[in-house]
Design a protein around this motif. Sequence first.
Motif, PDB file in Angstrom:
ATOM      1  N   ARG A  22       0.707   6.802   2.915  1.00 25.00           N
ATOM      2  CA  ARG A  22      -0.165   6.088   1.988  1.00 25.00           C
ATOM      3  C   ARG A  22      -1.334   5.424   2.712  1.00 25.00           C
ATOM      4  O   ARG A  22      -2.467   5.440   2.234  1.00 25.00           O
ATOM      5  N   ALA A  23      -1.063   4.839   3.879  1.00 25.91           N
ATOM      6  CA  ALA A  23      -2.119   4.158   4.622  1.00 25.91           C
ATOM      7  C   ALA A  23      -3.216   5.134   5.034  1.00 25.91           C
ATOM      8  O   ALA A  23      -4.414   4.846   4.889  1.00 25.91           O
ATOM      9  N   VAL A  24      -2.823   6.297   5.537  1.00 22.26           N
ATOM     10  CA  VAL A  24      -3.820   7.269   6.004  1.00 22.26           C
ATOM     11  C   VAL A  24      -4.559   7.905   4.839  1.00 22.26           C
ATOM     12  O   VAL A  24      -5.794   8.041   4.867  1.00 22.26           O
ATOM     13  N   THR A  25      -3.850   8.296   3.797  1.00 20.59           N
ATOM     14  CA  THR A  25      -4.509   8.983   2.681  1.00 20.59           C
ATOM     15  C   THR A  25      -5.467   8.067   1.934  1.00 20.59           C
ATOM     16  O   THR A  25      -6.448   8.545   1.335  1.00 20.59           O
ATOM     17  N   GLN A  26      -5.235   6.765   1.974  1.00 22.70           N
ATOM     18  CA  GLN A  26      -6.146   5.835   1.318  1.00 22.70           C
ATOM     19  C   GLN A  26      -7.379   5.529   2.172  1.00 22.70           C
ATOM     20  O   GLN A  26      -8.349   4.962   1.672  1.00 22.70           O
ATOM     21  N   ARG A  27      -7.348   5.910   3.452  1.00 19.38           N
ATOM     22  CA  ARG A  27      -8.498   5.645   4.314  1.00 19.38           C
ATOM     23  C   ARG A  27      -9.525   6.774   4.307  1.00 19.38           C
ATOM     24  O   ARG A  27     -10.654   6.584   4.762  1.00 19.38           O
ATOM     25  N   LEU A  33      -8.416  12.902   1.457  1.00 21.51           N
ATOM     26  CA  LEU A  33      -6.951  12.913   1.381  1.00 21.51           C
ATOM     27  C   LEU A  33      -6.399  12.135   0.192  1.00 21.51           C
ATOM     28  O   LEU A  33      -5.184  12.123  -0.020  1.00 21.51           O
ATOM     29  N   THR A  34      -7.260  11.474  -0.584  1.00 26.62           N
ATOM     30  CA  THR A  34      -6.747  10.650  -1.674  1.00 26.62           C
ATOM     31  C   THR A  34      -5.948  11.431  -2.720  1.00 26.62           C
ATOM     32  O   THR A  34      -5.081  10.847  -3.366  1.00 26.62           O
ATOM     33  N   PRO A  35      -6.207  12.737  -2.933  1.00 28.37           N
ATOM     34  CA  PRO A  35      -5.330  13.469  -3.859  1.00 28.37           C
ATOM     35  C   PRO A  35      -3.860  13.424  -3.439  1.00 28.37           C
ATOM     36  O   PRO A  35      -2.968  13.473  -4.296  1.00 28.37           O
ATOM     37  N   LEU A  36      -3.588  13.322  -2.132  1.00 27.98           N
ATOM     38  CA  LEU A  36      -2.205  13.224  -1.684  1.00 27.98           C
ATOM     39  C   LEU A  36      -1.611  11.865  -2.061  1.00 27.98           C
ATOM     40  O   LEU A  36      -0.411  11.771  -2.341  1.00 27.98           O
ATOM     41  N   THR A  37      -2.443  10.819  -2.087  1.00 31.76           N
ATOM     42  CA  THR A  37      -1.962   9.521  -2.563  1.00 31.76           C
ATOM     43  C   THR A  37      -1.491   9.637  -4.003  1.00 31.76           C
ATOM     44  O   THR A  37      -0.408   9.153  -4.368  1.00 31.76           O
ATOM     45  N   GLU A  48       2.894  10.194  -8.103  1.00 31.21           N
ATOM     46  CA  GLU A  48       3.562  10.968  -9.147  1.00 31.21           C
ATOM     47  C   GLU A  48       5.001  11.295  -8.752  1.00 31.21           C
ATOM     48  O   GLU A  48       5.919  11.190  -9.564  1.00 31.21           O
ATOM     49  N   LEU A  49       5.200  11.683  -7.504  1.00 29.27           N
ATOM     50  CA  LEU A  49       6.543  12.050  -7.058  1.00 29.27           C
ATOM     51  C   LEU A  49       7.490  10.863  -7.059  1.00 29.27           C
ATOM     52  O   LEU A  49       8.689  11.002  -7.326  1.00 29.27           O
ATOM     53  N   HIS A  50       6.953   9.667  -6.735  1.00 32.08           N
ATOM     54  CA  HIS A  50       7.794   8.478  -6.638  1.00 32.08           C
ATOM     55  C   HIS A  50       7.682   7.571  -7.856  1.00 32.08           C
ATOM     56  O   HIS A  50       8.253   6.473  -7.868  1.00 32.08           O
ATOM     57  N   ASN A  51       6.931   8.032  -8.867  1.00 33.01           N
ATOM     58  CA  ASN A  51       6.779   7.258 -10.104  1.00 33.01           C
ATOM     59  C   ASN A  51       6.285   5.840  -9.832  1.00 33.01           C
ATOM     60  O   ASN A  51       6.801   4.854 -10.357  1.00 33.01           O
TER      61      ASN A  51
END
Length: 365
Positions: free
Chosen positions: A335-340, A344-348, A353-356
Amino acid sequence: MQCLDCRRERNFARYNRLQKKLTKTHPFMTVPDHDARLDLLRTWIAARIAQVEGIVPASADASFRRYFRVTDAAGATWIVMDAPPELEDSASFVRVAELMQKAGVFAPQVLDYDLKKGFLLLTDLGPQTYLDALNADNAPQLFRDATEALIRWQLSTRPEVLPLFSETVLRQELQLFPDWYVGHHLQKTFTPAQEKVWGEICDLLVASALAQPKVYVHRDFMPRNLMVCAGENPGVIDFQDAAMGPISYDIISLYRDAFMSWEEEFVLDGVVRYWEGAKNAGLPVNPQFGEFYKDCEWMGLHRHLKVMGIFARIRYRDGKPKYLEDAPRFEKYVRAVTQRYSALTPLTRLFNELHNTPPEMGYTF
């Protein structure tokens, strides 16, 4: 060269088929039979070490390898590796140990081995790993020692000696995440839209890794595999899967560890120190630190996704649940990397979605 991970998967499949077959005819038999192997190991050791006084487990391992500390009557100690030959490639351990010795890296010396039996006799680097010893006071010095050893290892790089960390291997490692973490642990399957997002993220991470200069890569250069050793710190172990791969791989493995976390300031400072040392030594790091740090972060993301899949596989396939207890650490890394990084934000969103979980606000660049 044949991919070690691919060979291990095929070996495990063969092992699984054999175990199922034997279970039908011999319900109490397992493959490999650890008790029988320990008896063989004792016999093998007795022929090489006089007056063996004790054989005790030396460490746990996520693979099928086992390590024992052997003590003789005079109190001298050795390490013996038990690596079932149908499941583990001990020849690579012998080869990489020699490469590390030549590079000036303090690694166990292979004193004797029998590849057909899967037994290796090694020098003992002691009982204390970085993972056991690290604290706020000693971390800067221990990490500096590790960084210097890593640079020596990378400087010894020669072409066509170790297997290539290829695009195929990089994609196979990423596939562990949907196959094992999503499929077995979360018990979910990607929707077509999620599959598209996942494929695009994989393309980005693989392209970033392939674009980096290639050097010798330990592949698990982290505190658990570094030993605190007087005089020649650190001792480096668990290197049998070494390959020729992206230059950022080992340094980010050291600071973004599977089993412990550090403040971002400490990580940034450590990576800067490595980058300066590597550049001064003539290693082909990106001359712009910002770009190099991005390479590190994206490489670390690839590794964390892979390890989440591996830890899920170890739990659900191999019956070793403790490793998956560190999954929240990896989720935090991801989460830290994808938000930077905006790419990569689509992975966030996919993780949410996976963790609701609801979306979080963050900064990207």
